[in-house]
Design an enzyme around this catalytic site. Structure first.
Site, PDB file in Angstrom:
ATOM      1  N   SER A   1      79.474   7.054   1.387  1.00  0.00           N
ATOM      2  CA  SER A   1      80.707   6.281   1.583  1.00  0.00           C
ATOM      3  C   SER A   1      81.753   6.970   2.444  1.00  0.00           C
ATOM      4  O   SER A   1      82.735   6.343   2.837  1.00  0.00           O
ATOM      5  CB  SER A   1      81.334   5.957   0.223  1.00  0.00           C
ATOM      6  OG  SER A   1      81.772   7.136  -0.417  1.00  0.00           O
TER       7      SER A   1
ATOM      8  N   THR B   1      86.959   7.595   5.039  1.00  0.00           N
ATOM      9  CA  THR B   1      85.876   6.668   4.687  1.00  0.00           C
ATOM     10  C   THR B   1      84.942   6.395   5.856  1.00  0.00           C
ATOM     11  O   THR B   1      85.326   6.565   7.021  1.00  0.00           O
ATOM     12  CB  THR B   1      86.482   5.315   4.241  1.00  0.00           C
ATOM     13  OG1 THR B   1      85.459   4.487   3.695  1.00  0.00           O
ATOM     14  CG2 THR B   1      87.128   4.577   5.392  1.00  0.00           C
TER      15      THR B   1
ATOM     16  N   ARG C   1      85.104  -2.761  13.647  1.00  0.00           N
ATOM     17  CA  ARG C   1      86.023  -3.128  12.560  1.00  0.00           C
ATOM     18  C   ARG C   1      86.764  -1.878  12.046  1.00  0.00           C
ATOM     19  O   ARG C   1      86.177  -0.844  11.810  1.00  0.00           O
ATOM     20  CB  ARG C   1      85.226  -3.772  11.429  1.00  0.00           C
ATOM     21  CG  ARG C   1      86.065  -4.161  10.200  1.00  0.00           C
ATOM     22  CD  ARG C   1      85.934  -3.138   9.099  1.00  0.00           C
ATOM     23  NE  ARG C   1      86.504  -3.605   7.816  1.00  0.00           N
ATOM     24  CZ  ARG C   1      86.693  -2.807   6.771  1.00  0.00           C
ATOM     25  NH1 ARG C   1      86.370  -1.545   6.836  1.00  0.00           N
ATOM     26  NH2 ARG C   1      87.208  -3.292   5.667  1.00  0.00           N
TER      27      ARG C   1
ATOM     28  N   THR D   1      85.265   5.029  -0.523  1.00  0.00           N
ATOM     29  CA  THR D   1      86.247   5.727   0.300  1.00  0.00           C
ATOM     30  C   THR D   1      86.716   6.848  -0.577  1.00  0.00           C
ATOM     31  O   THR D   1      86.519   6.800  -1.792  1.00  0.00           O
ATOM     32  CB  THR D   1      87.444   4.777   0.565  1.00  0.00           C
ATOM     33  OG1 THR D   1      87.017   3.733   1.427  1.00  0.00           O
ATOM     34  CG2 THR D   1      88.645   5.474   1.185  1.00  0.00           C
TER      35      THR D   1
ATOM     36  N   THR E   1      91.113   2.199  -2.298  1.00  0.00           N
ATOM     37  CA  THR E   1      89.724   2.042  -1.873  1.00  0.00           C
ATOM     38  C   THR E   1      89.320   0.608  -2.201  1.00  0.00           C
ATOM     39  O   THR E   1      89.982  -0.067  -2.984  1.00  0.00           O
ATOM     40  CB  THR E   1      88.768   3.004  -2.620  1.00  0.00           C
ATOM     41  OG1 THR E   1      88.730   2.633  -3.997  1.00  0.00           O
ATOM     42  CG2 THR E   1      89.216   4.436  -2.521  1.00  0.00           C
ATOM     43  N   GLY E   2      88.216   0.186  -1.611  1.00  0.00           N
ATOM     44  CA  GLY E   2      87.750  -1.177  -1.870  1.00  0.00           C
ATOM     45  C   GLY E   2      87.890  -2.040  -0.629  1.00  0.00           C
ATOM     46  O   GLY E   2      88.032  -1.525   0.486  1.00  0.00           O
TER      47      GLY E   2
HETATM   48  N1  ASP Z   1      88.508   0.464   1.976  1.00  0.00           N
HETATM   49  C1  ASP Z   1      87.350   0.708   2.786  1.00  0.00           C
HETATM   50  C2  ASP Z   1      87.374  -0.212   3.944  1.00  0.00           C
HETATM   51  O1  ASP Z   1      87.717  -1.362   3.799  1.00  0.00           O
HETATM   52  C3  ASP Z   1      86.039   0.550   2.097  1.00  0.00           C
HETATM   53  C4  ASP Z   1      85.926   0.953   0.681  1.00  0.00           C
HETATM   54  O2  ASP Z   1      86.809   1.602   0.142  1.00  0.00           O
HETATM   55  O3  ASP Z   1      84.929   0.575   0.041  1.00  0.00           O
HETATM   56  O4  ASP Z   1      86.962   0.200   4.987  1.00  0.00           O
END
Ligand code: ASP
Length: 359
Positions: A88, A230, A240, A212, A263-264
């Site tokens: 990740s 991340t 992106r 992340t 994160t997310g």
């Molecule tokens: N926040 C990160 C992103 O959107 C991904 C993640 O944390 O899973 O790139």
């Protein structure tokens, strides 16, 4: 605002004690506590695996010696970034749809109120260090793509292939399984399985499909710093950029208040300026735990108008200057945790699930 905060969220559980011993962080006897200033040096990360623990110890070594929060945060973030097993973050991160690893990272130094970030950076294992260079050696905040790579090159960062065999195989399976109507055949190891069996055959052993890391720290002088780093959403569109390198979204630090990170699913975090929101909430007097939950509720309050059943996958972390901690996820079966290093040792803090009904 619907926040149900149980008392236990205010406590740290000492990892490995196995005795149910809980510690209230801001009441810890702390040799660094400066009379009347209430400084509690600490470092946290949203990563809770062994590498997260190693990262905390590496960062703490710096804080313990009187080093800066910025140095401690960078050291801890680098520890996680170079772990090839972690899919990740940094080296070994899952690639984008084209099989290219593109990294995002941001850095903030509360003491100097400065920030730096990189987006879609390829071939450099430690994007957080490049973000720090942007912060300290340019008058800009965000560099992306080729420009970020050229900047890293100018600073002597080594260029390496970041796609590990593990990540390449996961990406290849993803491509093979995208559609039964394309020219990629059924992967050999899945032949004869139903669609459902095939899914579970592949995905349970992928450690982090998303992910992340946030690292936040306070040093002995009470200065606050933070970093978010991340490889972004796996198999994202080429080019992106997520929330991680966006100041105010994936990270925000205010030296007078504290810091927060996300994160997310980054798209929601960008639209809601979630980390900035959490810091503003702490400024209004909310605890870090309440601020994390407030931000998740704020996102859902907006989505409810569009899609009442949509609960994006997010985890927020926050700290304040008093050494209080916060951590909350949007949904999930288990309460979220974060890794913490304070004077008394390494601990894990357990947070809350904002929408347990959203499973
Ligand atoms: N926040 C990160 C992103 O959107 C991904 C993640 O944390 O899973 O790139």
């Amino acid at each position: 605002m619907k926040n149900s905060i149980s008392r236990r969220n205010f406590f740290l559980k000492t990892a490995g004690a196995g005795t149910g011993l809980f510690i209230f962080p801001s009441l810890l006897g702390n040799p660094f506590q400066k009379a009347g200033r209430g400084i509690t040096p600490l470092i946290i990360t949203s990563h809770t695996n062994e590498t997260g623990k190693n990262a905390m110890e590496a960062g703490w070594e710096i804080l313990k010696a009187g080093g800066t929060a910025v140095d401690a945060v960078e050291k801890a973030a680098n520890t996680i970034e170079v772990d090839p097993e972690d899919t990740s973050v940094g080296y070994g991160g899952l690639p984008n749809e084209k099989g290219v690893v593109q990294l995002d990272s941001s850095f903030m130094d509360g003491k100097t109120y400065s920030a730096g970030a990189v987006g879609c950076l390829e071939n450099i294992k430690t994007p957080s260090s490049v973000a720090r260079k942007v912060m300290e050696h340019t008058d800009h905040v965000l560099l992306v793509g080729q420009g970020a790579l050229e900047f890293a090159r100018a600073w002597g960062f080594k260029e390496e292939n970041l796609l590990t065999e593990k990540a390449r195989k996961i990406w290849l399976r993803w491509k093979e399984e995208l559609s039964p109507n394309d020219d990629w055949g059924v992967p050999e190891h899945l032949q004869g399985l139903t669609e459902k069996e095939a899914y579970w055959h592949d995905f349970p052993d992928i450690e982090n499909h998303y992910g992340t890391t946030n690292v936040l720290a306070i040093d002995v002088n009470g200065n606050v710093a933070g970093c978010t780093t991340t490889s972004g959403l796996s198999f994202k569109l080429n080019g992106r950029v997520g929330d991680s390198p966006i100041i105010g979204a994936g990270l925000y630090v205010d030296n007078e208040i504290g810091a927060a990170g996300a994160t997310g699913r980054g798209e929601d975090v960008i639209k809601s300026c979630a980390s900035y929101y959490m810091v503003l909430k702490m400024k209004e007097g909310r605890t870090p735990q309440q601020a994390c939950e407030d931000a998740l509720h704020m996102i859902i309050d907006r989505y409810r108008k569009v899609n009442p059943r949509f609960f994006p996958s997010e985890k927020f972390v926050a700290i304040n200057k008093a050494g209080d901690l916060g951590c909350a996820t949007m949904k999930g079966k288990r309460n979220p945790q974060m890794s913490v290093r304070i004077e008394s040792g390494f601990t894990k803090y357990e947070g809350t699930i904002a929408f347990p009904e959203a499973l």
